[in-house]
Design a protein around this motif. Structure first.
Motif, PDB file in Angstrom:
ATOM      1  N   UNK A  50       4.056 -11.119  49.443  1.00 14.96           N
ATOM      2  CA  UNK A  50       3.573 -11.123  48.062  1.00 14.96           C
ATOM      3  C   UNK A  50       2.836 -12.425  47.764  1.00 14.96           C
ATOM      4  N   UNK A  51       3.355 -13.531  48.254  1.00 14.84           N
ATOM      5  CA  UNK A  51       2.688 -14.816  48.026  1.00 14.84           C
ATOM      6  C   UNK A  51       1.345 -14.874  48.750  1.00 14.84           C
ATOM      7  N   UNK A  92      -4.690  -1.861  59.333  1.00  7.86           N
ATOM      8  CA  UNK A  92      -4.251  -2.956  60.206  1.00  7.86           C
ATOM      9  C   UNK A  92      -5.399  -3.873  60.606  1.00  7.86           C
ATOM     10  N   UNK A  93      -6.602  -3.342  60.672  1.00  7.82           N
ATOM     11  CA  UNK A  93      -7.770  -4.171  60.980  1.00  7.82           C
ATOM     12  C   UNK A  93      -8.189  -5.027  59.783  1.00  7.82           C
ATOM     13  N   UNK A  94      -7.944  -4.557  58.569  1.00  7.80           N
ATOM     14  CA  UNK A  94      -8.418  -5.230  57.361  1.00  7.80           C
ATOM     15  C   UNK A  94      -7.396  -6.166  56.714  1.00  7.80           C
ATOM     16  N   UNK A  95      -6.125  -5.960  56.958  1.00  8.86           N
ATOM     17  CA  UNK A  95      -5.084  -6.674  56.221  1.00  8.86           C
ATOM     18  C   UNK A  95      -4.992  -8.159  56.586  1.00  8.86           C
ATOM     19  N   UNK A  96      -4.524  -8.929  55.620  1.00 10.59           N
ATOM     20  CA  UNK A  96      -4.181 -10.334  55.841  1.00 10.59           C
ATOM     21  C   UNK A  96      -2.728 -10.463  56.301  1.00 10.59           C
ATOM     22  N   UNK A  97      -1.967  -9.398  56.206  1.00 11.51           N
ATOM     23  CA  UNK A  97      -0.534  -9.418  56.509  1.00 11.51           C
ATOM     24  C   UNK A  97      -0.290  -9.045  57.965  1.00 11.51           C
ATOM     25  N   UNK A  98       0.946  -9.248  58.383  1.00  6.51           N
ATOM     26  CA  UNK A  98       1.361  -8.814  59.711  1.00  6.51           C
ATOM     27  C   UNK A  98       2.389  -7.701  59.544  1.00  6.51           C
ATOM     28  N   UNK A 108      -0.594 -12.328  49.360  1.00  2.50           N
ATOM     29  CA  UNK A 108      -1.500 -11.502  48.560  1.00  2.50           C
ATOM     30  C   UNK A 108      -1.946 -12.269  47.316  1.00  2.50           C
ATOM     31  N   UNK A 109      -1.040 -12.989  46.663  1.00  6.51           N
ATOM     32  CA  UNK A 109      -1.421 -13.792  45.486  1.00  6.51           C
ATOM     33  C   UNK A 109      -2.539 -14.768  45.838  1.00  6.51           C
ATOM     34  N   UNK A 110      -2.399 -15.441  46.953  1.00  5.47           N
ATOM     35  CA  UNK A 110      -3.408 -16.417  47.372  1.00  5.47           C
ATOM     36  C   UNK A 110      -4.759 -15.734  47.568  1.00  5.47           C
ATOM     37  N   UNK A 111      -4.769 -14.605  48.249  1.00  4.57           N
ATOM     38  CA  UNK A 111      -6.032 -13.905  48.507  1.00  4.57           C
ATOM     39  C   UNK A 111      -6.634 -13.319  47.229  1.00  4.57           C
ATOM     40  N   UNK A 112      -5.798 -12.841  46.330  1.00  4.05           N
ATOM     41  CA  UNK A 112      -6.326 -12.314  45.067  1.00  4.05           C
ATOM     42  C   UNK A 112      -6.979 -13.425  44.249  1.00  4.05           C
ATOM     43  N   UNK A 133       6.722  -9.946  41.010  1.00  9.69           N
ATOM     44  CA  UNK A 133       7.579  -9.457  42.089  1.00  9.69           C
ATOM     45  C   UNK A 133       8.035 -10.614  42.972  1.00  9.69           C
ATOM     46  N   UNK A 134       7.150 -11.569  43.233  1.00  9.96           N
ATOM     47  CA  UNK A 134       7.528 -12.745  44.019  1.00  9.96           C
ATOM     48  C   UNK A 134       8.641 -13.513  43.311  1.00  9.96           C
ATOM     49  N   UNK A 135       8.548 -13.623  42.014  1.00  4.67           N
ATOM     50  CA  UNK A 135       9.601 -14.289  41.237  1.00  4.67           C
ATOM     51  C   UNK A 135      10.935 -13.543  41.416  1.00  4.67           C
ATOM     52  N   UNK A 136      10.900 -12.216  41.303  1.00  5.31           N
ATOM     53  CA  UNK A 136      12.131 -11.428  41.478  1.00  5.31           C
ATOM     54  C   UNK A 136      12.722 -11.656  42.861  1.00  5.31           C
ATOM     55  N   UNK A 137      11.881 -11.623  43.880  1.00  5.61           N
ATOM     56  CA  UNK A 137      12.363 -11.832  45.242  1.00  5.61           C
ATOM     57  C   UNK A 137      12.923 -13.236  45.422  1.00  5.61           C
TER      58      UNK A 137
END
Length: 157
Positions: free
Chosen positions: A111-112, A85-91, A114-118, A148-152
């Motif tokens: 997912x999007x 939780x301290x390291x993630x870019x997500x909520x 994460x794509x940006x950060x990758x 996966x983003x495409x599937x969603x």
């Protein structure tokens, strides 16, 4: 025994630190996807229950591979919820209902993100830190998240 794989100690540390953030993102997304699998409701319950199951199984494999990449570089992977939780870019979960649409929208956003950060780390891994292996590894993760983003996204049309 010292890790001697042709990458300086300083660069391996920087790469491991960046991978720790990726690991945190993957683990938080895995948890959120499990939540969707467990708690989705509605007329399409069974289909979405199975859909989310396939996604969290894929994420479990990704989590393991990121942690093992960190270990390959001679560092220890973060492994506590607090660290993630301290390291993630997500909520943590944002939406308030348990509909498939609600879960899909939130997971798509994750997912999007994460794509940006990758994308931000692929080139530095290769060029700044001279680690083509991790750059290639992260490119593979990016491809998985894009798919996966495409599937969603397709479920939202």
């Amino acid at each position: 025994m010292k890790t001697n794989i042709g990458i300086s100690d300083e660069n391996r540390q920087a790469i491991a630190d960046a991978l720790a953030k990726i690991l945190a993102d993957e683990y938080v997304l895995y948890t959120k996807t499990r939540n969707a699998h467990w708690n989705v409701e509605g007329p399409d319950f069974y289909d979405k229950h199975k859909f989310f199951e396939g996604q969290y199984e894929q994420l479990a494999t990704i989590v393991d591979s990121v942690a093992e990449r960190i270990r390959t570089l001679g560092h220890y992977a973060p492994a506590t919820l607090k660290e993630f939780l301290e390291l993630t870019h997500l909520t943590e979960r944002e939406q308030n209902d348990n509909s498939a649409q609600g879960f899909i929208k939130e997971l798509l956003q994750d997912h999007e993100t994460i794509c940006i950060h990758l994308r931000e780390v692929i080139t530095p891994f290769a060029e700044t830190y001279q680690d083509l292996g991790t750059s290639d590894f992260v490119t593979g993760l990016l491809e998985e998240h894009e798919k996966t983003a495409w599937f969603l996204r397709a479920h939202l049309k």
